[in-house]
Design a protein around this motif. Structure first.
Motif, mmCIF file in Angstrom:
data_model
loop_
_atom_site.group_PDB
_atom_site.id
_atom_site.type_symbol
_atom_site.label_atom_id
_atom_site.label_comp_id
_atom_site.label_asym_id
_atom_site.label_seq_id
_atom_site.Cartn_x
_atom_site.Cartn_y
_atom_site.Cartn_z
ATOM 1 N N ASP A 94 -26.397 1.250 -19.346
ATOM 2 C CA ASP A 94 -25.107 0.251 -19.296
ATOM 3 C C ASP A 94 -25.098 -0.365 -20.714
ATOM 4 O O ASP A 94 -25.942 -1.330 -21.273
ATOM 5 C CB ASP A 94 -25.571 -0.804 -18.286
ATOM 6 N N SER A 95 -23.932 0.121 -21.439
ATOM 7 C CA SER A 95 -23.803 -0.279 -22.897
ATOM 8 C C SER A 95 -22.943 -1.458 -22.810
ATOM 9 O O SER A 95 -22.679 -1.988 -23.812
ATOM 10 C CB SER A 95 -23.073 0.798 -23.465
ATOM 11 N N GLU A 96 -22.740 -2.035 -21.663
ATOM 12 C CA GLU A 96 -21.807 -3.309 -21.459
ATOM 13 C C GLU A 96 -20.290 -2.898 -21.834
ATOM 14 O O GLU A 96 -19.423 -3.580 -21.830
ATOM 15 C CB GLU A 96 -22.128 -4.644 -22.340
ATOM 16 N N GLN A 97 -20.005 -1.579 -22.405
ATOM 17 C CA GLN A 97 -18.590 -0.922 -22.302
ATOM 18 C C GLN A 97 -18.473 0.095 -21.157
ATOM 19 O O GLN A 97 -17.422 0.172 -20.600
ATOM 20 C CB GLN A 97 -18.404 -0.489 -23.624
ATOM 21 N N GLU A 98 -19.596 0.674 -21.107
ATOM 22 C CA GLU A 98 -19.542 1.870 -19.803
ATOM 23 C C GLU A 98 -20.925 1.851 -19.272
ATOM 24 O O GLU A 98 -21.960 1.697 -20.023
ATOM 25 C CB GLU A 98 -18.914 2.986 -20.418
ATOM 26 N N ILE A 99 -20.772 2.731 -18.134
ATOM 27 C CA ILE A 99 -21.956 3.030 -17.497
ATOM 28 C C ILE A 99 -22.054 4.263 -17.463
ATOM 29 O O ILE A 99 -21.072 5.162 -17.173
ATOM 30 C CB ILE A 99 -21.795 2.561 -15.960
ATOM 31 N N SER A 100 -23.278 5.103 -17.861
ATOM 32 C CA SER A 100 -23.610 6.594 -18.134
ATOM 33 C C SER A 100 -24.810 6.956 -17.763
ATOM 34 O O SER A 100 -25.803 6.247 -17.499
ATOM 35 C CB SER A 100 -23.259 6.574 -19.491
ATOM 36 N N THR A 101 -24.767 8.451 -17.793
ATOM 37 C CA THR A 101 -26.068 8.915 -17.606
ATOM 38 C C THR A 101 -26.119 10.370 -17.897
ATOM 39 O O THR A 101 -24.936 10.730 -18.131
ATOM 40 C CB THR A 101 -26.501 8.862 -16.063
ATOM 41 N N GLU A 102 -27.309 11.015 -18.257
ATOM 42 C CA GLU A 102 -27.176 12.249 -18.604
ATOM 43 C C GLU A 102 -28.247 13.180 -17.551
ATOM 44 O O GLU A 102 -28.898 12.432 -16.777
ATOM 45 C CB GLU A 102 -28.078 12.505 -19.973
ATOM 46 N N VAL A 103 -27.746 14.426 -17.389
ATOM 47 C CA VAL A 103 -28.581 15.085 -16.512
ATOM 48 C C VAL A 103 -28.133 16.626 -16.854
ATOM 49 O O VAL A 103 -27.318 17.124 -17.307
ATOM 50 C CB VAL A 103 -27.789 14.839 -14.940
ATOM 51 N N GLY A 104 -29.463 17.392 -16.345
ATOM 52 C CA GLY A 104 -29.695 18.886 -16.508
ATOM 53 C C GLY A 104 -28.588 19.489 -15.833
ATOM 54 O O GLY A 104 -28.248 19.024 -14.526
ATOM 55 N N GLY A 105 -27.953 20.701 -16.332
ATOM 56 C CA GLY A 105 -26.861 21.244 -15.594
ATOM 57 C C GLY A 105 -27.339 21.809 -14.106
ATOM 58 O O GLY A 105 -26.380 21.909 -13.122
ATOM 59 N N ASP A 106 -28.853 22.067 -13.947
ATOM 60 C CA ASP A 106 -29.254 22.306 -12.451
ATOM 61 C C ASP A 106 -29.230 21.327 -11.512
ATOM 62 O O ASP A 106 -29.025 21.391 -10.376
ATOM 63 C CB ASP A 106 -30.605 22.970 -12.673
ATOM 64 N N GLU A 107 -28.815 20.030 -11.914
ATOM 65 C CA GLU A 107 -28.970 18.652 -11.116
ATOM 66 C C GLU A 107 -27.536 18.312 -11.305
ATOM 67 O O GLU A 107 -27.422 16.986 -10.537
ATOM 68 C CB GLU A 107 -29.940 17.926 -11.516
ATOM 69 N N LEU A 108 -26.433 18.794 -11.766
ATOM 70 C CA LEU A 108 -25.272 18.261 -12.188
ATOM 71 C C LEU A 108 -24.627 17.788 -10.758
ATOM 72 O O LEU A 108 -24.414 16.592 -10.581
ATOM 73 C CB LEU A 108 -24.438 19.175 -12.874
ATOM 74 N N ALA A 109 -24.647 18.788 -9.731
ATOM 75 C CA ALA A 109 -23.714 18.243 -8.499
ATOM 76 C C ALA A 109 -24.180 17.087 -7.742
ATOM 77 O O ALA A 109 -23.754 16.136 -7.313
ATOM 78 C CB ALA A 109 -23.764 19.469 -7.448
ATOM 79 N N VAL A 110 -25.714 17.204 -7.641
ATOM 80 C CA VAL A 110 -26.581 16.178 -6.864
ATOM 81 C C VAL A 110 -26.295 14.761 -7.581
ATOM 82 O O VAL A 110 -26.180 13.732 -7.088
ATOM 83 C CB VAL A 110 -27.838 16.308 -6.930
ATOM 84 N N LYS A 111 -26.412 14.711 -9.235
ATOM 85 C CA LYS A 111 -26.140 13.679 -9.811
ATOM 86 C C LYS A 111 -25.027 13.192 -9.938
ATOM 87 O O LYS A 111 -24.756 11.590 -9.955
ATOM 88 C CB LYS A 111 -26.801 13.701 -11.436
ATOM 89 N N VAL A 112 -23.843 13.800 -9.573
ATOM 90 C CA VAL A 112 -22.636 13.452 -9.758
ATOM 91 C C VAL A 112 -22.274 12.423 -8.492
ATOM 92 O O VAL A 112 -21.767 11.414 -8.595
ATOM 93 C CB VAL A 112 -21.596 14.563 -9.662
ATOM 94 N N PHE A 113 -22.897 12.810 -7.288
ATOM 95 C CA PHE A 113 -23.003 12.125 -6.106
ATOM 96 C C PHE A 113 -23.679 10.918 -6.029
ATOM 97 O O PHE A 113 -23.404 9.623 -5.752
ATOM 98 C CB PHE A 113 -23.072 12.814 -4.942
ATOM 99 N N ASP A 114 -24.891 10.974 -6.779
ATOM 100 C CA ASP A 114 -25.735 9.696 -6.906
ATOM 101 C C ASP A 114 -25.023 8.787 -7.882
ATOM 102 O O ASP A 114 -25.209 7.441 -7.508
ATOM 103 C CB ASP A 114 -27.063 10.259 -7.769
#
Length: 122
Positions: A94-114
């Motif tokens: 949380d940069s107080e401007q946007e919320i973000s995260t990084e994820v490996g390509g193999d977990e992308l679909a699961v992390k999108v929903f999370d």
């Protein structure tokens, strides 16, 4: 109707409701049929961040929603603690401007929903 037909119908509907557009080289913005508390559809940015990782961002919409609702999370306030718990639980930045995260390509679909779930909880 059986379970397979139900799954197929839901996946077909969900897939047809997702809007996606390019936002530069290898980056995109996806709008999902999942709503925020204010009724807006959740939109996220997805872009490569190097070393096989993908960066997911809320494009600043969460903090914009807080600002428009006149919510201040800088004070010692119960909602500030709730927001921090969501950020920690979902391993977000949380940069107080946007919320973000990084994820490996193999977990992308699961992390999108999370990520969508976390944004919806905020």
């Amino acid at each position: 109707m059986n379970c397979d037909e139900l799954k197929s119908t839901i996946l077909q509907w969900f897939g047809s409701e997702i809007e996606c557009r390019s936002s530069g080289e290898d980056s995109l913005i996806a709008t999902f049929p999942v709503l925020r508390l204010n009724g807006d559809a959740i939109e996220i940015g997805i872009s490569p961040s190097g070393n096989g990782l993908w960066r997911l961002t809320d494009l600043g919409e969460t903090h914009e929603m807080f600002y428009l609702a006149d919510l201040d999370f800088h004070d010692d306030y119960v909602r500030a603690e709730e927001l921090n718990q969501i950020v920690v639980a979902h391993r977000l930045k949380d940069s107080e401007q946007e919320i973000s995260t990084e994820v490996g390509g193999d977990e992308l679909a699961v992390k999108v929903f999370d990520f969508i779930h976390a944004l919806q909880s905020m």
